[in-house]
Design a protein around this motif. Structure first.
Motif, PDB file in Angstrom:
ATOM      1  N   LEU A  49      20.375   8.475  45.020  1.00 34.42           N
ATOM      2  CA  LEU A  49      20.095   6.967  44.543  1.00 34.42           C
ATOM      3  C   LEU A  49      20.525   6.631  43.396  1.00 34.42           C
ATOM      4  O   LEU A  49      20.723   5.341  42.816  1.00 34.42           O
ATOM      5  N   ARG A  50      21.137   7.595  42.478  1.00 34.72           N
ATOM      6  CA  ARG A  50      21.947   7.249  41.464  1.00 34.72           C
ATOM      7  C   ARG A  50      23.130   6.130  41.565  1.00 34.72           C
ATOM      8  O   ARG A  50      24.104   6.456  42.328  1.00 34.72           O
ATOM      9  N   GLY A  51      23.248   5.161  40.743  1.00 35.36           N
ATOM     10  CA  GLY A  51      24.101   4.102  40.880  1.00 35.36           C
ATOM     11  C   GLY A  51      23.868   3.289  42.151  1.00 35.36           C
ATOM     12  O   GLY A  51      24.548   2.354  42.255  1.00 35.36           O
ATOM     13  N   ALA A  52      23.020   3.346  42.996  1.00 32.47           N
ATOM     14  CA  ALA A  52      22.757   2.684  44.146  1.00 32.47           C
ATOM     15  C   ALA A  52      22.075   1.418  43.763  1.00 32.47           C
ATOM     16  O   ALA A  52      21.388   1.074  42.828  1.00 32.47           O
ATOM     17  N   GLN A  53      22.257   0.330  44.403  1.00 32.38           N
ATOM     18  CA  GLN A  53      22.107  -1.200  44.346  1.00 32.38           C
ATOM     19  C   GLN A  53      20.921  -1.591  45.281  1.00 32.38           C
ATOM     20  O   GLN A  53      19.916  -2.202  44.935  1.00 32.38           O
ATOM     21  N   VAL A  54      21.150  -1.014  46.270  1.00 31.84           N
ATOM     22  CA  VAL A  54      20.275  -1.334  47.450  1.00 31.84           C
ATOM     23  C   VAL A  54      19.978   0.093  48.304  1.00 31.84           C
ATOM     24  O   VAL A  54      20.887   0.560  48.573  1.00 31.84           O
ATOM     25  N   PRO A  78      12.614   1.075  39.514  1.00 31.39           N
ATOM     26  CA  PRO A  78      12.213  -0.556  39.564  1.00 31.39           C
ATOM     27  C   PRO A  78      13.231  -1.545  40.008  1.00 31.39           C
ATOM     28  O   PRO A  78      12.841  -2.565  40.552  1.00 31.39           O
ATOM     29  N   ASP A  79      14.506  -1.200  39.486  1.00 36.27           N
ATOM     30  CA  ASP A  79      15.462  -2.148  39.750  1.00 36.27           C
ATOM     31  C   ASP A  79      16.242  -2.101  40.877  1.00 36.27           C
ATOM     32  O   ASP A  79      17.202  -2.763  41.313  1.00 36.27           O
ATOM     33  N   LEU A  80      15.907  -1.189  41.948  1.00 36.66           N
ATOM     34  CA  LEU A  80      16.505  -0.756  43.181  1.00 36.66           C
ATOM     35  C   LEU A  80      15.914  -1.850  44.403  1.00 36.66           C
ATOM     36  O   LEU A  80      14.750  -1.985  44.299  1.00 36.66           O
ATOM     37  N   ALA A  81      16.990  -2.781  45.048  1.00 36.27           N
ATOM     38  CA  ALA A  81      16.458  -3.453  46.133  1.00 36.27           C
ATOM     39  C   ALA A  81      16.114  -2.541  47.250  1.00 36.27           C
ATOM     40  O   ALA A  81      17.138  -2.027  47.614  1.00 36.27           O
ATOM     41  N   VAL A  82      15.020  -2.783  47.665  1.00 38.14           N
ATOM     42  CA  VAL A  82      14.742  -1.716  48.846  1.00 38.14           C
ATOM     43  C   VAL A  82      14.376  -2.652  50.257  1.00 38.14           C
ATOM     44  O   VAL A  82      13.601  -3.574  50.273  1.00 38.14           O
ATOM     45  N   ILE A  83      15.172  -2.462  51.283  1.00 34.25           N
ATOM     46  CA  ILE A  83      15.068  -2.680  52.327  1.00 34.25           C
ATOM     47  C   ILE A  83      14.261  -1.810  53.388  1.00 34.25           C
ATOM     48  O   ILE A  83      14.927  -0.863  53.708  1.00 34.25           O
ATOM     49  N   ILE A 119      21.945  -6.250  53.894  1.00 32.05           N
ATOM     50  CA  ILE A 119      22.172  -5.762  52.646  1.00 32.05           C
ATOM     51  C   ILE A 119      23.205  -6.332  51.947  1.00 32.05           C
ATOM     52  O   ILE A 119      22.973  -6.507  50.510  1.00 32.05           O
ATOM     53  N   LEU A 120      23.959  -7.457  52.085  1.00 29.50           N
ATOM     54  CA  LEU A 120      24.792  -8.520  51.455  1.00 29.50           C
ATOM     55  C   LEU A 120      23.734  -9.349  50.824  1.00 29.50           C
ATOM     56  O   LEU A 120      24.127  -9.642  49.498  1.00 29.50           O
ATOM     57  N   ASP A 121      22.836  -9.797  51.479  1.00 27.17           N
ATOM     58  CA  ASP A 121      21.859 -10.686  50.895  1.00 27.17           C
ATOM     59  C   ASP A 121      21.065  -9.931  49.769  1.00 27.17           C
ATOM     60  O   ASP A 121      20.592 -10.673  48.636  1.00 27.17           O
ATOM     61  N   ALA A 122      20.876  -8.661  49.879  1.00 27.36           N
ATOM     62  CA  ALA A 122      19.730  -8.021  48.984  1.00 27.36           C
ATOM     63  C   ALA A 122      20.766  -7.903  47.670  1.00 27.36           C
ATOM     64  O   ALA A 122      20.319  -8.049  46.549  1.00 27.36           O
ATOM     65  N   LEU A 123      22.152  -7.478  47.778  1.00 25.00           N
ATOM     66  CA  LEU A 123      23.053  -7.514  46.664  1.00 25.00           C
ATOM     67  C   LEU A 123      23.078  -8.625  45.956  1.00 25.00           C
ATOM     68  O   LEU A 123      23.150  -8.858  44.832  1.00 25.00           O
ATOM     69  N   SER A 124      23.124  -9.875  46.683  1.00 23.83           N
ATOM     70  CA  SER A 124      23.410 -11.125  45.974  1.00 23.83           C
ATOM     71  C   SER A 124      22.269 -11.580  45.277  1.00 23.83           C
ATOM     72  O   SER A 124      22.176 -11.914  43.995  1.00 23.83           O
TER      73      SER A 124
END
Length: 384
Positions: A49-54, A78-83, A119-124
């Motif tokens: 998960l290092r460096g992951a955004q989603v 806590p900053d990671l967007a989880v789907i 995934i794209l929506d979560a990144l945005s």
């Protein structure tokens, strides 16, 4: 919202659900996506998960261990967007997950097109969230005189920070040496775009444009390259440049900026905006005097000495040969933050190959010194 993204995402699910995602183009436009087949309650390796955004994570509500895995990830990142990916998603469960901070719920088995959109929506959404308040740390590296090794230092610093970063948004290195910048060549990458259109965009700059311009490196960080053609260094709109840097800070945990060897109003504005400044000098008294002039310049633009890390490059183990630590202290009027070992032959060999010394000679003295400097910078950034 559809756009090509370079944000890093991770998909963790049982092997039976992974096959649909591994065909070519299945998650087109989602940037870097790591796909890991794991049982719904298996532990996830820390480095994943290092460096992951989603993170797309399979959850089995019938297994307490699966729910606990989700809870642990939410607490640790806590900053990671989880789907969350569910086989049977009822309304009550979905509402509970959303209240707990999950950004979306995906249906199992996966539909690649639907998952790509999520995934794209979560990144945005994540970018919009951090833009409102949480900005990454801005470092800039400057040199006392030309040829002090600032570009060598900043590329290696970016690699260490990317490797050790505990955040979820990664590291971006920006080459603002508009007339002589060659960071892309140092890293052996062909840039997709350069900083030029981002600076020129002004008020049109957004996350989509930023993501389209960054180039991923094999060292775990992104880079924004200098223009291929030489541009007039005095034609940069300072406000547009600072807006670009702030956008980058909203998207990354660390933003590192390499500046040109000459001073302009806009480069001084970047120094003023930086959280930490690394000033690199050679070991000679003449170069140290130039470093002291830079420190005076920073004071004149209200940059306190406490924000500046002075690093003496090309140093020898015998306290700089004839120049002692006291000489450095007396010349600079204060302590130095560290030194970088002199290993020009090894560095030249690595640079000719478009590689970092941490890859070719990971146990070299220079690499050890860079790691120590990066740890100091990260610690001070955390205390800001």
């Amino acid at each position: 919202m559809q756009f090509a993204s370079t944000g890093r995402s991770v998909v963790v699910a049982d092997r039976e659900y992974i096959d649909a995602l591994q065909s070519e183009g299945a998650l087109r436009g989602c940037g870097s996506v790591a796909i890991m087949p794991l049982a719904s309650d298996a532990s996830i390796p820390a480095d994943t998960l290092r460096g992951a955004q989603v993170l797309v994570l399979e959850v089995d509500p019938a297994l307490e261990s699966s729910l606990q895995r989700l809870s642990n990830i939410r607490a640790e990142h806590p900053d990671l967007a989880v789907i969350v990916a569910l086989r049977d998603a009822n309304v009550a469960l979905v509402r509970t997950l959303i209240r707990q901070g999950v950004v979306d719920v995906a249906q199992l088995p996966f539909s690649p097109d639907n998952l790509a959109t999520q995934i794209l929506d979560a990144l945005s959404s994540q970018t919009e969230h951090v833009r409102s308040g949480h900005l990454g740390t801005l470092f800039t590296v400057v040199q006392a005189t030309g040829g002090c090794g600032a570009t060598t230092a900043i590329t290696h610093l970016a690699e260490v920070l990317a490797r050790t970063n505990a955040g979820s948004r990664g590291v971006c290195l920006i080459d603002l040496d508009l007339q002589g910048g060659d960071i892309a060549a140092y890293l052996g990458v062909e840039p997709k775009a350069t900083v030029e259109p981002l600076i020129e965009a002004g008020g049109r700059l957004d996350a989509e444009l930023m993501r389209s311009a960054v180039t991923e490196t094999r060292y775990g960080f992104d880079v924004l390259a200098a223009p291929e053609a030489i541009r007039p260094i005095d034609k940069i709109h300072a406000d547009h440049l600072l807006a670009m840097l702030r956008m980058a800070q909203s998207m990354y945990d660390y933003v590192l900026v390499d500046l040109p060897p000459v001073w302009t109003n806009w480069s001084l504005s970047v120094v003023q905006a930086a959280d930490r400044i690394v000033l690199i000098s050679d070991k000679s008294i003449a170069h140290l005097r130039q470093a002291k002039r830079r420190l005076r310049l920073f004071e004149e633009i209200d940059v306190p000495r406490s924000r500046v890390e002075v690093v003496v490059g090309r140093s020898e183990r015998k306290l700089f040969g004839a120049i002692k630590a006291d000489d450095v202290r007396d010349t600079l009027g204060g302590e130095m933050a560290g030194s970088l070992a002199s290993e020009p032959a090894l560095l030249r060999e690595a640079q000719d190959e478009g590689r970092l010394l941490s890859e070719t000679h990971p146990k070299s003295r220079f690499v050890t010194d860079i790691a120590a400097l990066a740890a100091t910078m990260a610690a001070k950034a955390g205390a800001r």
